[in-house]
Design an enzyme around this catalytic site. Structure first.
Site: not given
Ligand code: NAD
Length: 498
Positions: A268, A302
């Site tokens: 997502e 998002c």
């Molecule tokens: P992010 O991608 O920076 O982090 C998300 C999660 O991934 C965190 O728990 C982080 O610690 C973890 N993470 C980071 N690097 C990783 C790796 N290499 N391997 C595994 N896990 C890792 O996102 P964010 O800044 O927390 O959230 C914002 C983003 O999330 C935006 O792009 C937003 O659009 C998206 N989002 C999407 C939805 C949806 O349902 N489509 C909902 C909410 C947020």
């Protein structure tokens, strides 16, 4: 905060430990400060999982799946436990709300409805969906077996996938975590949940509640930490399915690694959702929807409508109304009841937003309003609502997800052009049309490449049974509804003859 609001001690009692194999586990060496984005103070120190914790958590989930009662329970038995979890969670609404105000910067006006009650509604619906019978009997075939004929048939079942590693984002943390816990556990999987390290306490509270609700040990494990913790979980051979919510950039890394091991994953990811405003739209409704589309939760959603595609004949009028309405948004501390828009999550996120705004101002033209930090707030990661007009749809500010209170307006002359502009994006999470001609809007919805299309604001709530998820680089898999539940299952066909 207000008089009567809980102190940090009340809020965080019992939330300093990880939840692994039904036990609360101290972090051995590491603790990370969690910063309140509204005032830059430390909310508390969250435990960070090390390799030993992670290995133990995966082994516990693996054991609970391979040998424990949970996957063998009937859906009704699992539902009884998760209904107790739902009830206990509802009983902790206020505590959860105050944690979300502090660690995620959610404003008081939105926290109960959007960040708690809607997720609780989805959890209840996921429990109900799982009680439906998804098995089917294959149409029998007559088969020759030596000298006689027999009837061959099969039972097609939906079975759990196994151990789920759930990794989530910070913006709607409880929503995202429950949207994973509900279907994953109801389908009979076991799981390890890793929240964003910026919003860990609400997730640790979920573990506490699950334990009180009587979830068998190992079924739900909650660990905390950053990218390296997420990476470890996603790569572990004991994990069968990765359920990830986060950025497109991290989603790609996860998908690439998962592909190497043919591990299943649900992604997502981000969006830059277009909202088409036709010339026959109600102008006030359109202006309000566009403004909400980039200012709600300070633009950190998002699926938000951050790309308004407005008919040229009404564009000036709409932009004037948005500018007028934006003046009345009170930017302030998330805990204050008068606050209409709070901060973004971190100093780093605000710098990222500022860099986008600076480049757009240089490449296009300055914003119609906003573009700076509000001068009356010296602490907290605040940024003004900011709108760019006459934007080129191919520019960075129209194509990239900013994840801050920044919107763009793009003009169009006919419906075909509007559809082409809306679809000209790497993302495909949500799209919208505003028009007083609902038939035309419905026809346009058929042409929009998005997992969800809202006509004139859609159903005005997040419908429990309507699936949510993206096309293109917004990811794959669905959340909510029947389709979301089935993402946490596999198919098994048992064949026989009689
Ligand atoms: P992010 O991608 O920076 O982090 C998300 C999660 O991934 C965190 O728990 C982080 O610690 C973890 N993470 C980071 N690097 C990783 C790796 N290499 N391997 C595994 N896990 C890792 O996102 P964010 O800044 O927390 O959230 C914002 C983003 O999330 C935006 O792009 C937003 O659009 C998206 N989002 C999407 C939805 C949806 O349902 N489509 C909902 C909410 C947020």
């Amino acid at each position: 905060m207000h008089e009567g609001d809980p102190t940090n001690n009340d809020l965080l009692t019992g939330l300093s430990r990880l939840y692994i194999d039904g036990e609360y586990v101290e972090a051995s060496y590491d603790e990370e400060p969690v910063i309140d984005p509204g005032n830059e103070e430390i909310v508390g120190y969250a435990p960070v999982a090390d390799q030993f914790h992670l290995t133990t958590a995966v082994a516990a989930a693996r054991h609970a799946f391979d040998h424990g009662p949970w996957p063998r329970y009937s859906p009704q038995e699992r539902a009884q436990v998760l209904m107790r979890f739902h009830a206990a969670l509802a009983g902790q609404r206020d505590r959860l709300a105050h944690i979300l105000i502090r660690e995620a910067g959610v404003i008081r006006a939105d926290v109960w409805s959007r960040q708690i009650d809607i997720p609780l509604k989805h959890l209840a619906n996921n429990i109900n969906i799982a009680l439906q019978d998804f098995s089917r009997q294959v149409c029998p075939e007559v088969v020759t077996a030596g000298k006689r004929k027999v009837i061959g048939s099969a039972l097609v079942q939906r079975v759990p996938v196994g151990v789920v590693a759930a990794v989530s984002a910070y913006n709607y943390p409880t929503y995202l975590n429950l949207a994973k816990i509900g279907p994953a556990l109801m389908a009979g999987n076991t799981m390890i949940l890793k929240p964003s390290p910026m919003t860990p306490f609400q997730a640790i509270l979920l573990g506490q509640i699950a334990s009180e609700a009587g979830l068998p040990r190992g079924v739900l494990n909650i660990v905390n930490g950053g990218a390296e913790v997420g990476q470890f979980l996603c790569a572990d051979s004991g994990v069968d399915l990765i359920s990830f919510t986060g950025s497109e950039q991290v989603g790609k890394i996860i998908a690439e690694n998962a592909g190497r091991n043919l591990k299943r994953c649900l992604l997502e990811l981000g969006g830059k959702s277009p909202l088409i405003v036709r010339s026959d739209a109600n102008l006030d409704a359109a202006a309000a929807m566009i403004l909400r589309g980039f200012t709600s939760h300070a633009g950190q959603g998002c699926a938000m409508f951050t790309r308004a595609i407005v008919h040229n004949s009404i564009k000036k009028n709409v932009v004037d109304r948005i500018s007028e309405m934006a003046r009345s948004i009170e930017i302030g501390p998330p805990g204050a009841s008068s606050t209409g828009m709070g901060p973004v999550i971190s100093a780093q996120q605000r710098q990222r937003v500022e860099a986008f705004v600076q480049r757009a101002s240089e490449e296009q033209s300055p914003p119609v309003f906003g573009g700076s930090r509000p001068t009356h707030l010296t602490k907290g990661f605040f940024f003004e609502p900011t709108l760019f007009d006459n934007v080129d749809n191919r520019s960075e500010i129209a194509q990239e997800e900013v994840f801050g209170p920044v919107g763009v307006v793009i003009g169009f002359d006919d419906d075909e052009e509007a559809i082409a502009l809306a679809n000209d994006s790497k993302y495909g999470l949500r799209a919208g049309v505003i028009s007083s001609d609902s038939g035309k809007a419905f026809e346009m919805a058929q042409c929009l490449n998005a997992g969800q299309v809202l006509l004139n604001g859609g159903a005005l709530t997040s419908l429990s049974d309507s699936p949510f998820g993206g096309l293109k680089q917004s990811g794959f898999g669905r959340e909510n509804g029947r389709e979301g539940f089935l993402c946490y299952t596999e198919v098994r066909s048992i064949e026989y003859h009689a």
